[in-house]
Write an enzyme that holds these catalytic residues in place. Sequence first.
Site, PDB file in Angstrom:
ATOM      1  N   GLU A   1       0.832  -1.211   0.000  1.00  0.00           N
ATOM      2  CA  GLU A   1       0.000   0.000   0.000  1.00  0.00           C
ATOM      3  C   GLU A   1       0.866   1.261   0.000  1.00  0.00           C
ATOM      4  O   GLU A   1       2.072   1.196   0.231  1.00  0.00           O
ATOM      5  CB  GLU A   1      -0.920  -0.005   1.219  1.00  0.00           C
ATOM      6  CG  GLU A   1      -0.160  -0.073   2.530  1.00  0.00           C
ATOM      7  CD  GLU A   1      -0.737   0.812   3.609  1.00  0.00           C
ATOM      8  OE1 GLU A   1      -1.103   1.953   3.297  1.00  0.00           O
ATOM      9  OE2 GLU A   1      -0.798   0.353   4.759  1.00  0.00           O
TER      10      GLU A   1
ATOM     11  N   ASP B   1     -16.571   5.874  14.144  1.00  0.00           N
ATOM     12  CA  ASP B   1     -15.754   5.970  12.940  1.00  0.00           C
ATOM     13  C   ASP B   1     -15.177   4.585  12.701  1.00  0.00           C
ATOM     14  O   ASP B   1     -14.486   4.042  13.555  1.00  0.00           O
ATOM     15  CB  ASP B   1     -14.630   7.000  13.157  1.00  0.00           C
ATOM     16  CG  ASP B   1     -13.773   7.208  11.912  1.00  0.00           C
ATOM     17  OD1 ASP B   1     -13.763   6.345  11.022  1.00  0.00           O
ATOM     18  OD2 ASP B   1     -13.105   8.258  11.852  1.00  0.00           O
TER      19      ASP B   1
ATOM     20  N   ALA C   1     -12.927   1.723   6.242  1.00  0.00           N
ATOM     21  CA  ALA C   1     -13.373   0.958   5.067  1.00  0.00           C
ATOM     22  C   ALA C   1     -12.522  -0.294   4.869  1.00  0.00           C
ATOM     23  O   ALA C   1     -12.883  -1.180   4.089  1.00  0.00           O
ATOM     24  CB  ALA C   1     -13.320   1.844   3.824  1.00  0.00           C
ATOM     25  N   ASP C   2     -11.397  -0.381   5.576  1.00  0.00           N
ATOM     26  CA  ASP C   2     -10.551  -1.581   5.469  1.00  0.00           C
ATOM     27  C   ASP C   2     -11.339  -2.844   5.823  1.00  0.00           C
ATOM     28  O   ASP C   2     -11.137  -3.905   5.220  1.00  0.00           O
ATOM     29  CB  ASP C   2      -9.349  -1.488   6.422  1.00  0.00           C
ATOM     30  CG  ASP C   2      -8.340  -0.423   6.014  1.00  0.00           C
ATOM     31  OD1 ASP C   2      -8.534   0.217   4.963  1.00  0.00           O
ATOM     32  OD2 ASP C   2      -7.355  -0.242   6.761  1.00  0.00           O
TER      33      ASP C   2
ATOM     34  N   LYS D   1      -4.258  -1.211  14.132  1.00  0.00           N
ATOM     35  CA  LYS D   1      -3.440  -0.136  14.704  1.00  0.00           C
ATOM     36  C   LYS D   1      -3.811   0.134  16.160  1.00  0.00           C
ATOM     37  O   LYS D   1      -4.975   0.114  16.534  1.00  0.00           O
ATOM     38  CB  LYS D   1      -3.573   1.127  13.860  1.00  0.00           C
ATOM     39  CG  LYS D   1      -2.650   1.052  12.646  1.00  0.00           C
ATOM     40  CD  LYS D   1      -2.571   2.358  11.913  1.00  0.00           C
ATOM     41  CE  LYS D   1      -3.798   2.557  11.093  1.00  0.00           C
ATOM     42  NZ  LYS D   1      -3.811   1.771   9.865  1.00  0.00           N
TER      43      LYS D   1
HETATM   44  N1  PSU Z   1      -0.503   0.637   8.613  1.00  0.00           N
HETATM   45  C1  PSU Z   1       0.514   1.397   9.089  1.00  0.00           C
HETATM   46  N2  PSU Z   1       0.450   2.748   8.869  1.00  0.00           N
HETATM   47  C2  PSU Z   1      -0.590   3.346   8.172  1.00  0.00           C
HETATM   48  C3  PSU Z   1      -1.651   2.536   7.665  1.00  0.00           C
HETATM   49  C4  PSU Z   1      -1.551   1.179   7.925  1.00  0.00           C
HETATM   50  O1  PSU Z   1       1.451   0.866   9.715  1.00  0.00           O
HETATM   51  O2  PSU Z   1      -0.583   4.566   7.981  1.00  0.00           O
HETATM   52  C5  PSU Z   1      -2.792   3.159   6.874  1.00  0.00           C
HETATM   53  C6  PSU Z   1      -3.414   2.083   5.951  1.00  0.00           C
HETATM   54  O3  PSU Z   1      -3.349   2.547   4.631  1.00  0.00           O
HETATM   55  C7  PSU Z   1      -4.842   1.944   6.443  1.00  0.00           C
HETATM   56  C8  PSU Z   1      -5.141   3.344   6.918  1.00  0.00           C
HETATM   57  O4  PSU Z   1      -5.706   1.490   5.433  1.00  0.00           O
HETATM   58  O5  PSU Z   1      -3.919   3.680   7.614  1.00  0.00           O
HETATM   59  C9  PSU Z   1      -6.408   3.389   7.762  1.00  0.00           C
HETATM   60  O6  PSU Z   1      -7.026   4.641   7.674  1.00  0.00           O
HETATM   61  P1  PSU Z   1      -8.566   4.814   8.112  1.00  0.00           P
HETATM   62  O7  PSU Z   1      -8.585   4.488   9.577  1.00  0.00           O
HETATM   63  O8  PSU Z   1      -8.897   6.280   7.854  1.00  0.00           O
HETATM   64  O9  PSU Z   1      -9.370   3.888   7.255  1.00  0.00           O
HETATM   65 MN    MN Z   2     -13.094   6.817   9.005  1.00  0.00          MN
END
Ligand code: PSU
Ligand code: MN
Length: 300
Positions: free
Chosen positions: A22, A131, A134-135, A152
């Site tokens: 990614e 919140d 979408a993952d 995370k």
């Molecule tokens: N893993 C990491 N660092 C990141 C991410 C994943 O170690 O920055 C990113 C990925 O691209 C993941 C996104 O899809 O953070 C999630 O963002 P959100 O919570 O807005 O969907």
């Molecule tokens: Mn979000």
Amino acid sequence: MIQVATVVAEALEAGRAVVALESTVLTHGLPRPRNLELGRALERVVREHGAIPATIGVLDGALVVGIDAAQMERLAAGPAAKASPWNLAALVAAGRDAGTTVATTLHAAAAAGIRAFATGGIGGVHPEPFDESADLAALARYPVVTVCAGAKSVLNVPATIERLETAGVPVLGWRSDRLAGFHVPLTDLPLAARVESAAEVARAFEAHRRLGLPGGVLVSHPVDDGLDPTDLARWLEQARADVKALGVRGKDLTPALLAALAERSRGATVDVNVRLLEANARLAADVAVALTAPHAEGTP
Ligand code: PSU
Ligand code: MN
């Protein structure tokens, strides 16, 4: 509108192992210049382990599977947006540059026929206010093996694992019975399945597909030498307060929390994040190679 690089298309055509990577981690997840160093390192690790890397990103409105060195430099230098499935079309229509999240990367990887993907930590359910990344929906939808170090640390991890269960996403514990904890090796959340080898991951994924179940499987890969949980809890509390004071919401929330954590930990979280990303790229390459073996892709 999806451009597959020649090296990636040829590798897929020849039945060789390919690993998707990614790019939101490059555009929004890590500070410069470590983001670019990491992007290059991940591709090197994948190659050293017998697979072809395909870093995915949006350049001038094209969703590119297998960005080249110059395109990676450009995304890492910024400015670049963060492309999730819900804003991807608008970014493409406007001809923008963007990093792809886990969800968007899964979409592009599946469209290109890539079956293995490495990320750091997946997005998931945030603590209040509501919140949800979408993952989670994408993991349930696209037939790809995603290697991660859990969700995370900034998230509500128990709620995230419950949502994966509801969505029918198998989570395989790499040589462990509990979910990986991103910055810390393990959480206390039990997993239903444990795997000891890349071949076992490949067999589980093939069984999932042959059963006609939609979506992919998630491999939970605990980091070696993670942070001390007490240190992390302290930094996390501080980071949450910092971000709350800034009033950040929506797609800016995850990047803001990771940046605040990096600052509060004086870079300790970034060091672990880089190490776990490299380890996940290595394991995803092994899985990609195992998926090309005859036992994995044979007829039922
Ligand atoms: N893993 C990491 N660092 C990141 C991410 C994943 O170690 O920055 C990113 C990925 O691209 C993941 C996104 O899809 O953070 C999630 O963002 P959100 O919570 O807005 O969907
Ligand atoms: Mn979000």
